[in-house]
Structure formats: C-alpha cells, structure tokens
Design a protein around this motif. Structure first.
Motif, PDB file in Angstrom:
ATOM      1  N   GLY A   1       0.825  -1.205   0.000  1.00  0.00           N
ATOM      2  CA  GLY A   1       0.000   0.000   0.000  1.00  0.00           C
ATOM      3  C   GLY A   1       0.852   1.243   0.000  1.00  0.00           C
ATOM      4  N   SER A   2       1.028   1.844   1.171  1.00  0.00           N
ATOM      5  CA  SER A   2       1.672   3.161   1.266  1.00  0.00           C
ATOM      6  C   SER A   2       3.188   3.136   1.096  1.00  0.00           C
ATOM      7  CB  SER A   2       1.335   3.803   2.616  1.00  0.00           C
ATOM      8  OG  SER A   2       1.811   2.992   3.679  1.00  0.00           O
TER       9      SER A   2
ATOM     10  N   ARG B   1       0.493   7.379   6.306  1.00  0.00           N
ATOM     11  CA  ARG B   1       0.074   5.966   6.247  1.00  0.00           C
ATOM     12  C   ARG B   1       1.252   5.024   6.410  1.00  0.00           C
ATOM     13  NH1 ARG B   1      -3.733   9.523   6.092  1.00  0.00           N
ATOM     14  NH2 ARG B   1      -5.823   8.629   5.994  1.00  0.00           N
TER      15      ARG B   1
ATOM     16  N   GLU C   1      -3.422   1.959   2.945  1.00  0.00           N
ATOM     17  CA  GLU C   1      -4.041   2.950   2.055  1.00  0.00           C
ATOM     18  C   GLU C   1      -2.944   3.677   1.272  1.00  0.00           C
ATOM     19  OE1 GLU C   1      -6.244   5.486   4.642  1.00  0.00           O
ATOM     20  OE2 GLU C   1      -7.769   3.980   5.093  1.00  0.00           O
TER      21      GLU C   1
END
Length: 303
Positions: free
Chosen positions: A23-24, A202, A223
């Motif tokens: 993700g981040s 994040r 995220e």
C-alpha cells in the motif's frame, strides 16, 4: 570429476516469493512469503558454452529458451569465466508477471550462480544491491535475499531494516499479466503535496502496526495515493475485490508490487472461501492461496 570428464560445479539456490509496497510503502518495503523458487546449476569447465535449461512449474514451455530466460541472461551478464556446459534446472512455484517477485528470484539466482562460478567471495548484501540495480527498485530483491519484512533506504548506497513477525497473507493472482515496465510507466512523474503527506502518514502507521501487531494501524497503513489508483484500472475487478476483502475482515489489502496480484492480511482462513465465492459470481479467473511470512531468505548450497 563430473560431466564429460570435466571438473564440475553443482549448486542449489532457493528464494522466497515477495509482496512489495504493502500500500503506502511504494518502493520502500517488502515481505518474503513461504513459497519458493529453486534453481540448480551444473557447470563444467571448457570453452564451448553449451546451455541446457529445464523448467518445472511456472514458465515451463517458455523459459527453456535462453533468449527469454531472465535468470540465464543475468548469469551471462555477470559470469567472467568460460564454461563448457551449463545445465540449469528451475523449479518455479512463484507465478510469473503477477507482481510476486518471480523476476527478483531469477536475478538473485543468476547473480549467485555467476559469482560462485567466477570464484568470487561475496556477501548476500552485495547480491541484494546488484539485484536492486538491475530491477531498478529494491523492495522485492531485499526481502527475497534476507527474508522477513524489509524496509529499504536508498541514498548513495542502500541500507535496510529487517524484522520478523508472523502474519498470514491471502494472495489473489488474476490470469491477466501486468508487466512491471508498463505498470511503472503509467505512474505520474509528479504527485500533489497532499498525496505525499497522506502516504507519509500511512507509511508510519503501517510500520508501527507491523511491529506491534496492531491491526487497525496496518489497515490504515495499506491505504495509498501514489501508485494504486493508476494501476487498479488495469486489474479486472480490482477495486471490488479489495472492497470485499475489507468487508470479509481483512486488516489490510492492496496491490502486490506492480500488480496484477492483490494481497490481503488475514486472521481467518475462511476469508479465502468467501472471496473465491465472490470471484466466481463476478466470473473472474484468478488463483488464490494463503502464505505466511518467510523467516528464511535466499539460501544456497553446493551439491
């Protein structure tokens, strides 16, 4: 004495699958999983340079061609000593071109094979640094070399932080392929400041969550606003799959590496059955499997 009367080198190398970015953590973090690619080299002295490649698992029927075989290309790039005959046996359990680090294992194995045949003294960090140079990003190579979870800091050189935790990941690998070169080319050269701030926040949450096993922080940490929004449109049903995974109880999900595979942190393995039912309803052709964090990285031994 070995094949055709020449001195022979026989080695076996084994490296784990990897999920990068989480993700981040774009180009900054990767995890090793307990599914492995293995390569056996058998090399004789001489000058003929004959090559035979045998492949089982993923890539069978394709990678036997040395012109298409990344592992052999890397071996050839680094080898400095003539050979008479080389036999390469690959056992590939990692799907190809799915964002799961198969190319990283090929690069690692090619480098180690060449270094050993050259008679070079080397460290595994040297292998990882060379591999990252070839891939252009370090977040698959480093966890595949060292195992566990790796955070990579790239400056003039490359440093990394490794830690070990026990997590289960559900992997959803679509039939479609998404080549890394394309998946990187579609990313913007510049991103808005707010998106950069979003990802920094994040990523802090992700690392804290992984270290402390606080699932809510892991979930927030997966995220992203740097890469996934641009790539998800090339993954059939991608948005719906990730949304459904969260509904089923995943505590973190996103695109694995450059895609098209999707990763999901899970506790309850029944999520796999539920998501498979959902995928059938959506008529999406995928493979699903559960893997755990691999404490082992790349291992090699002489035979």
């Amino acid at each position: 004495r070995g094949l055709k009367g020449y001195e022979i080198m026989r080695i076996k190398i084994k490296s784990p699958m990897t999920v990068a970015n989480l993700g981040s953590g774009f180009d900054s973090i990767g995890v090793a999983l307990n599914i492995y690619n293995e390569t056996e080299f058998r090399i004789t002295e001489g000058k003929k340079g004959k090559v035979m490649i045998e492949v089982s698992g993923y890539g069978k029927g394709e990678l036997e061609d040395k012109k298409k075989n990344l592992l052999f290309k890397i071996f050839k790039k680094y080898v400095k000593r003539n050979f008479g005959y080389i036999e390469i046996k690959q056992k590939n359990l990692i799907p190809l071109r799915k964002g799961l680090g198969s190319s990283a294992t090929a690069i690692i194995h090619g480098i180690i094979g060449a270094f050993l045949w050259n008679g070079k003294n080397f460290s595994m960090k040297e292998v990882a640094i060379e591999g990252a140079k070839i891939e252009g990003h370090p977040d698959n190579v480093f966890p595949s070399v060292f195992g566990g979870i790796s955070i990579i800091i790239k400056d003039k050189g490359i440093e990394f932080i490794k830690f070990l935790k026990d997590y289960k990941l559900l992997i959803i690998a679509p039939e479609e392929e998404l080549r890394t070169e394309f998946a990187r080319r579609i990313l913007p050269k510049k991103i808005p400041l707010n998106d950069a701030i979003f990802n920094i926040q994040r990523f802090g949450s992700l690392v804290y969550g992984l270290l402390t096993s606080e699932k809510n922080f892991i979930k927030i940490g997966t995220e992203d606003r740097i890469h996934e929004r641009y790539r998800i449109k090339f993954i059939p049903g991608g948005k719906d799959i990730i949304k459904k995974l969260f509904e089923l109880g995943s505590f973190g999900a996103g695109i694995s590496g450059s895609g098209p595979s999707i990763f999901s942190f899970i506790d309850d393995e029944r999520i796999k059955e539920e998501i498979e039912r959902f995928l059938r309803e959506k008529k999406l052709e995928v493979k699903t499997f559960i893997a755990k964090i691999s404490k082992k990285g790349t291992e090699w031994r002489r035979l």
